[in-house]
Scaffold this active site. Structure first.
Site, PDB file in Angstrom:
ATOM      1  N   GLU A 116     -49.497  30.389  94.169  1.00 48.19           N
ATOM      2  CA  GLU A 116     -50.425  29.404  93.428  1.00 48.19           C
ATOM      3  C   GLU A 116     -49.937  28.638  92.159  1.00 48.19           C
ATOM      4  O   GLU A 116     -50.229  27.437  91.811  1.00 48.19           O
ATOM      5  CB  GLU A 116     -51.626  30.358  93.193  1.00 48.19           C
ATOM      6  CG  GLU A 116     -52.166  31.075  94.226  1.00 48.19           C
ATOM      7  CD  GLU A 116     -52.999  30.086  95.133  1.00 48.19           C
ATOM      8  OE1 GLU A 116     -53.040  29.021  94.779  1.00 48.19           O
ATOM      9  OE2 GLU A 116     -53.523  30.556  96.007  1.00 48.19           O
ATOM     10  N   ASP A 252     -49.472  29.229 106.451  1.00 56.35           N
ATOM     11  CA  ASP A 252     -49.592  27.695 106.594  1.00 56.35           C
ATOM     12  C   ASP A 252     -48.396  26.895 106.054  1.00 56.35           C
ATOM     13  O   ASP A 252     -47.832  26.081 106.756  1.00 56.35           O
ATOM     14  CB  ASP A 252     -50.830  27.266 106.155  1.00 56.35           C
ATOM     15  CG  ASP A 252     -51.215  27.928 104.746  1.00 56.35           C
ATOM     16  OD1 ASP A 252     -50.544  28.893 104.331  1.00 56.35           O
ATOM     17  OD2 ASP A 252     -52.381  27.581 104.323  1.00 56.35           O
ATOM     18  N   GLU A 371     -65.632  29.444 107.554  1.00 50.86           N
ATOM     19  CA  GLU A 371     -64.150  29.768 107.227  1.00 50.86           C
ATOM     20  C   GLU A 371     -63.374  30.122 108.622  1.00 50.86           C
ATOM     21  O   GLU A 371     -62.379  29.515 108.829  1.00 50.86           O
ATOM     22  CB  GLU A 371     -64.209  30.749 106.217  1.00 50.86           C
ATOM     23  CG  GLU A 371     -64.175  30.413 104.630  1.00 50.86           C
ATOM     24  CD  GLU A 371     -62.764  30.120 104.311  1.00 50.86           C
ATOM     25  OE1 GLU A 371     -61.961  30.990 104.115  1.00 50.86           O
ATOM     26  OE2 GLU A 371     -62.615  28.894 104.201  1.00 50.86           O
ATOM     27  N   GLU A 436     -58.925  21.169 104.141  1.00 56.44           N
ATOM     28  CA  GLU A 436     -58.090  21.268 105.178  1.00 56.44           C
ATOM     29  C   GLU A 436     -58.517  20.042 106.095  1.00 56.44           C
ATOM     30  O   GLU A 436     -57.755  19.419 106.710  1.00 56.44           O
ATOM     31  CB  GLU A 436     -57.675  22.469 105.817  1.00 56.44           C
ATOM     32  CG  GLU A 436     -56.667  23.173 104.876  1.00 56.44           C
ATOM     33  CD  GLU A 436     -57.576  23.856 103.787  1.00 56.44           C
ATOM     34  OE1 GLU A 436     -56.947  24.516 102.818  1.00 56.44           O
ATOM     35  OE2 GLU A 436     -58.855  23.902 103.853  1.00 56.44           O
TER      36      GLU A 436
END
Length: 532
Positions: A116, A252, A371, A436
């Site tokens: 992050e 991902d 989600e 996304e």
């Protein structure tokens, strides 16, 4: 020390489509939509400035602040390039003046999430520097880069992805962990490479390349050759032991960064191309599935695959047909890869994947995707797939643990669980302001010029803005299956750093952050492509 391959760059293939001239009415509509997106950003930015300045996030309902990402002003740094892109120069200057005084010598948390920190802070500073040329931002990027580099100071140079910096400062032994999420291990290449390019210091490129070299060496030795599992072992440099494989959550961006790092380096390191092509070829065979839907739309989803070694040496591949909002990035990844590497079949898959995410948005009552959810895979990706009501209800019963095939029970479960036709389960009903879906809609629009994608994007924005808006920003939703949806007091920095940026860019002129000049990291921070 691996040197930067600065002398081997090549002219990359064109990624963006050639856009035809639009009519006056079309331009007016597009610009009005762009301005509506900007108005939402401005409202959120003003709330952040008033209620949570220098904190990581503003709480959009209570007006408080939160510090889940070190307390270093995540929203501030994530928003720098958005401010520049939206032409908010005075706000940009004020934000830069504040951001360059952030102290990374202390943190609000005992453990620092390197992933992050890398994508939000290092990516944010680098992008803002690439856009503005402000050297203060480059110095700040180097400061963050030096902090991140310390987590690579282990015996085998594999990074500690959850770094207990207090212990490291006291001289404790640093060793990479034995259970590391794939995305957290493999998502340094873009930011580290760009930092090395702009500083001329190859140490960050070298650090990231040591990791990617292990990925390359072990790619064909995993239980699903071509892909790497969700969990890898940094301590032993074993990236091939576990048996669950996905492009989705926890994996991902390792895959996303393969074609983007290739482009960032001007095609100078071909290993990224090879790794991408192998990974996507495997995913097309095993992870992508066509869901059975009532309108029989020819769409694709990307699922998780578990690999089982059975007696006699046989291998069984078990697909878990779970869709995720997060995995919607894959359509954009394939669209970029199709152009960079001359793979037209990838563009076909990309369009079906993006259309699958659009379909899911439209299928839910609020026009917003959850989600996670489950659907029924068709027999194959390419065969016809007629709607079968009985099969759908049978699977709904199975997902709810009902053995008896009593369709009257299914008729009770479906409205109770608020399942639109085609959905067998909605495991996580939240919408947390994720980017996304609009990310891939934006990328596919820039690659193909498909006009219908503008309409899909606007429908997404209207649904999100209508249902998430608060007086102090936009709030995550706890359940998108009910009207009105319950809100939670959360507005992650990616709402302003990613989601609103992608909405703004799709309604802007195509040369604004051209995909032939920039690659966007997994936090939507555009980094300039290296040219010889």
């Amino acid at each position: 020390m691996s040197p930067l391959p600065t002398g081997n760059t090549q002219r990359l293939p064109k990624v963006q489509a050639t856009f035809r001239k639009e009519s006056i009415a079309q331009k007016q509509t597009r610009l009005a939509r762009r301005d509506a997106v900007k108005n939402t950003f401005v409202r959120c930015w003003e709330s952040y400035k008033t209620n949570a300045w220098m904190s990581d996030e503003v709480a959009p309902i209570s007006g408080g602040s939160r510090n889940p990402f070190g307390g270093w002003g995540a929203t501030l740094v994530d928003s720098l390039d958005t401010l520049w892109i939206m032409g908010m120069r005075s706000d940009f200057e004020r934000a830069v003046a504040a951001a360059v005084n952030i102290s990374f010598e202390t943190a609000a948390t005992d453990e620092i999430n390197m992933f992050e920190t890398n994508i939000r802070y290092l990516g944010g500073f680098l992008s803002a520097y690439d856009l503005s040329g402000d050297k203060r931002l480059l110095r700040k990027a180097k400061e963050v880069g030096d902090m991140l580099y310390a987590a690579f100071d282990t015996p085998n140079r594999m990074p500690i992805t959850r770094w207990r910096w207090h212990e490291a400062a006291k001289g404790a032994q640093q060793t990479a962990h034995d259970n590391v999420l794939l995305a957290e291990m493999g998502s340094f290449s873009m930011e580290f490479t760009r930092l090395s390019i702009v500083t001329g210091d190859p140490k960050w490129f070298d650090a990231a390349k040591r990791v990617s070299d292990v990925f390359e060496k072990q790619q064909d030795t995993t239980a699903l050759p071509g892909m790497w599992p969700i969990v890898v072992n940094g301590r032993d440099q074993a990236f091939n032991q576990h048996t669950a494989f996905t492009f989705g959550a926890m994996a991902d961006s390792t895959f996303e960064y393969l074609p983007k790092t290739y482009a960032l380096l001007g095609g100078a390191v071909r290993e990224f191309k090879t790794m991408y092509e192998k990974a996507v070829a495997t995913a097309i065979r095993h992870n992508f599935f066509r869901p059975m839907v009532p309108d029989e739309n020819d769409i694709l989803m990307s699922a998780l695959v578990n690999v089982h070694k059975e007696e006699g040496g046989n291998t069984r591949f078990e697909i878990d047909p779970e869709g995720q909002h997060l995995v919607c990035f894959v359509g954009g990844m394939l669209a970029i890869g199709s152009k960079l590497f001359g793979l037209p079949d990838h563009l076909e898959k990309a369009q079906k994947l993006v259309d699958g995410c659009i379909w899911t948005y439209q299928a839910l009552p609020l026009g917003i995707m959850p989600e996670t959810f489950h659907m029924i895979p068709c027999p194959s990706q390419n065969s016809s797939c007629p709607w079968d009501e009985s099969r759908w209800k049978k699977e709904v019963l199975r997902k709810n643990g009902v053995v008896d095939l009593d369709f009257s029970q299914a008729d009770e479960i479906i409205p109770q669980k608020r399942l639109p036709k085609g959905f067998t389960d909605i495991g996580d009903t939240r919408y947390i302001l994720r980017p996304e879906a609009i990310e891939s809609v934006f990328v596919l629009y820039r690659v193909t010029g498909r006009k219908d994608l503008l309409e899909a994007a606007w429908a997404m924005f209207e649904a999100i803005e209508t249902n998430t808006r608060t007086n102090l920003g936009n709030a995550a939703l706890a359940d998108i299956t009910v009207k009105p949806p319950p809100k939670t007091d959360s507005m992650e920095s990616f709402w302003m750093g990613e989601t609103l940026k992608y909405f703004y860019l799709i309604f802007s002129e195509p040369d604004l952050i051209s995909l032939d000049e920039y690659v966007l990291n997994t936090e939507a921070h555009p980094l300039r492509i290296m040219v010889s």
